[in-house]
Design an enzyme around this catalytic site. Structure first.
Site, PDB file in Angstrom:
ATOM      1  N   LYS A 188       0.863  -1.182   0.000  1.00  0.00           N
ATOM      2  CA  LYS A 188       0.000   0.000   0.000  1.00  0.00           C
ATOM      3  C   LYS A 188       0.900   1.233   0.000  1.00  0.00           C
ATOM      4  O   LYS A 188       1.969   1.219   0.637  1.00  0.00           O
ATOM      5  CB  LYS A 188      -0.863  -0.072   1.267  1.00  0.00           C
ATOM      6  N   SER A 194      -9.578   1.293   3.295  1.00  0.00           N
ATOM      7  CA  SER A 194      -8.748   2.101   2.429  1.00  0.00           C
ATOM      8  C   SER A 194      -7.697   1.314   1.637  1.00  0.00           C
ATOM      9  O   SER A 194      -7.144   1.848   0.687  1.00  0.00           O
ATOM     10  CB  SER A 194      -8.037   3.172   3.258  1.00  0.00           C
ATOM     11  N   SER A 219      -9.696  -1.258   7.299  1.00  0.00           N
ATOM     12  CA  SER A 219      -9.117  -0.944   5.984  1.00  0.00           C
ATOM     13  C   SER A 219      -8.437  -2.100   5.265  1.00  0.00           C
ATOM     14  O   SER A 219      -8.142  -1.988   4.084  1.00  0.00           O
ATOM     15  CB  SER A 219      -8.132   0.219   6.110  1.00  0.00           C
TER      16      SER A 219
END
Lengths: 96, 456
Positions: free
Chosen positions: B64, B139, B163
């Site tokens: 990420k 996310s 997330s």
């Protein structure tokens, strides 16, 4: 329900170092009022005598030696990240 | 689905080249923000020459874009860090590299990990791996999609309130949010320090367990890390499992309830005991979360001021420089959260909001402890719905926040929780179930899921 005024939004923006546009102030005023309305539901609960939780690690007093550690990064590398530098210092506009 | 074992003992260069080619083929999903091809190929050649060895030698992965990595940018999907090149790597990345794994690129996210759909990325949303008209979740949306599309066998994510788990559910992959303190956060962009965790998204539970066992452990650079406790296990005996009834009400999508019930039947068929339990404070968890987390965000994001790194706005006075750099550098959702944080922490409101939230958090933790005195594992849906349409919730922050309602309780209590693929909606959208364990029972959750995965 708590009312959030445009002045409140400007005040919060100032506390948060955000320079908002007028459009943003209008939109955020509505959003913040709705969010504050939602989080107020915690008022329903009686928490008399309950200790607050600030962390969930079970760890206490994690010490380290009081020794300088540059974490493997030198000054020149960090200065190179700054948008503006002069000599070995970070340059900023006038403070006052 | 691709397994880590498929990438071991073969040409590392071929692994990396094929992964990068697949990334290019799937550009329409917008799951990646950058590729670190040069560094990845250099490392692959070093593996092929035998200079780098280890448990993951030659295995490509994606992080990420809130993990600091060398060889490219780390943007946190924000304008303020658009061109930021980190001078160091996150401990989690260093540990994986020490075992020979190769980071090939950076995955899209909601800017600063604020969101549940990856629509808050400054560089545009990621699309769902199964249906491009729907969100990837968030996310860690990009990380879930690259695994679902089989570009890499695993990807790293962060989970502060769901997330990792929610996008894992939306895209049909395994997602692990470990016990708070399992993996060092050094070198990862901070969001809410009292609930931020680092975990993995993978196709298979055994691969997720391997990656977690490598990343976990104490790090002097993150004072909240626990002494290493994580070791993969195989399931030992029958477990007592509680299904959280407040997470299975009529408000929850019918397909989500059906898939959860089907998973419960599989657990029962395997000999486990499943009983309905009550987590009565579940409905308050989201309100606690949206007080505590913005408070911590407002503090953690104070560092982005356009002075020492990141994008600086043009201004002739210092105070204008701060304000306009931050206004231009943050997304609307970042600003909402920072301002809510300033509100709940401001004098006169602190006791009513922040202190009250931290007290209710204690009551929630007490309720979990009570349940875990008689149950080994709790089960609940991951999210109230499958992946929603792009744009469906963007105009209403509260509606977007409600997607986190079932994942935030474990975050507030620091408990391990995983999302495992369990079935599909009528329309063919993936749906996961969530297994929640006692602190440090991460490996048990993965072993339980693996025993069911094997039977599926």
């Amino acid at each position: 329900m708590t009312q959030i005024s445009h002045d409140d939004v400007h005040h919060l923006a100032q506390l948060s170092s955000l320079q908002l546009t007028d459009d943003e102030v209008g939109a955020l005023q509505i959003d913040l009022e709705n969010i504050v309305g939602y989080i107020q539901q915690l008022d329903e609960l009686d928490t008399t005598g309950v200790e607050p939780t600030y962390q969930v690690t079970d760890l206490e007093n994690v010490w380290r030696d009081d020794a300088v550690d540059n974490y493997g990064i030198d000054k020149a590398t960090l200065l190179a990240l700054a948008p503006a530098t002069e000599a070995v210092q970070i340059k900023v506009p006038k403070v006052l | 689905m691709s397994s880590i074992s498929d990438f071991i003992g073969v040409s590392a260069r071929k692994n990396v080249e094929e992964a990068i080619a697949k990334a290019h083929e799937n550009e329409s999903f917008h799951a990646l923000l950058s590729l670190t091809e040069t560094r990845a190929l250099e490392r692959a050649d070093a593996v092929d020459r035998g200079e780098i060895t280890g448990l993951l030698a030659g295995v490509p992965f994606i992080a990420k874009d809130n993990f600091l990595t060398l060889g490219g940018t780390t943007t946190a999907a924000s304008k303020i860090l658009e061109n930021f090149e980190a001078p160091l790597q996150a401990t989690a990345i260093e540990k994986l590299e020490a075992e020979g794994a190769i980071c090939i690129g950076k995955a899209n996210l909601d800017a600063f990990a604020h969101g549940g759909s990856t629509e808050n990325s400054a560089f545009g949303p990621t699309k769902n791996a199964v249906d491009q008209e729907r969100v990837a979740g968030g996310s860690s949306g990009g990380s879930a999609v690259v695994v679902a599309l089989q570009i890499v066998p695993f990807a790293l994510g962060t989970d502060t309130g769901g997330s990792i788990r929610q996008p894992a559910s939306f895209n049909g992959v395994v997602g692990v949010k470990p016990t708070y303190g399992t993996v060092s956060r050094y070198g990862v962009v901070a969001m809410a320090s009292s609930t931020d965790t680092i975990g993995v998204l993978a196709s298979h539970t055994k691969d997720a367990a391997l990656v977690m066992s490598i990343m976990s452990g104490k790090d002097a650079k993150d004072m909240t890390t626990l002494p290493d406790f994580f070791a993969p296990i195989t399931l030992d005996g029958k477990k007592k499992i509680g299904i959280i009834k407040e997470a299975m009400t009529d408000d929850v999508d019918a397909d989500v309830r059906r898939v959860t019930n089907e998973y419960i039947e599989k657990l029962r068929s395997a000999g486990h005991e499943v009983e309905e339990v009550s987590l009565s404070l579940l409905k308050y968890a989201l309100a606690i979360y949206y007080i505590v987390v913005p408070a911590e965000i407002s503090s953690n994001l104070g560092r982005y001021d356009g002075i020492r790194y990141g994008r600086r706005a043009d201004a002739t006075r210092l105070s204008d420089l701060y304000g306009s750099s931050r206004d231009q550098g943050f997304m609307t959702e970042n600003k909402r959260r920072i301002m809510i944080g300033s509100y709940v922490l401001s004098s006169g409101f602190f006791d009513a909001y922040y202190l009250q939230a931290q007290k209710v958090r204690t009551l929630l933790i007490d309720e979990f402890n009570e349940l875990f005195s008689s149950f080994d594992v709790l089960i609940a849906p991951v999210a109230p719905t499958p992946a929603f349409k792009l744009g469906e919730n963007t105009s209403d922050p509260i509606k977007m926040y409600l997607a986190d309602v079932m994942t935030v309780p474990a975050s507030l209590a620091g408990l391990p929780a995983i999302s495992v693929p369990a079935g599909k909606s009528e329309q063919g959208l993936p749906i996961g179930v969530q297994l929640i364990g006692k602190r440090r029972d991460d490996a048990l959750l993965l072993a339980l899921a693996e025993s069911i995965e094997g039977n599926a």
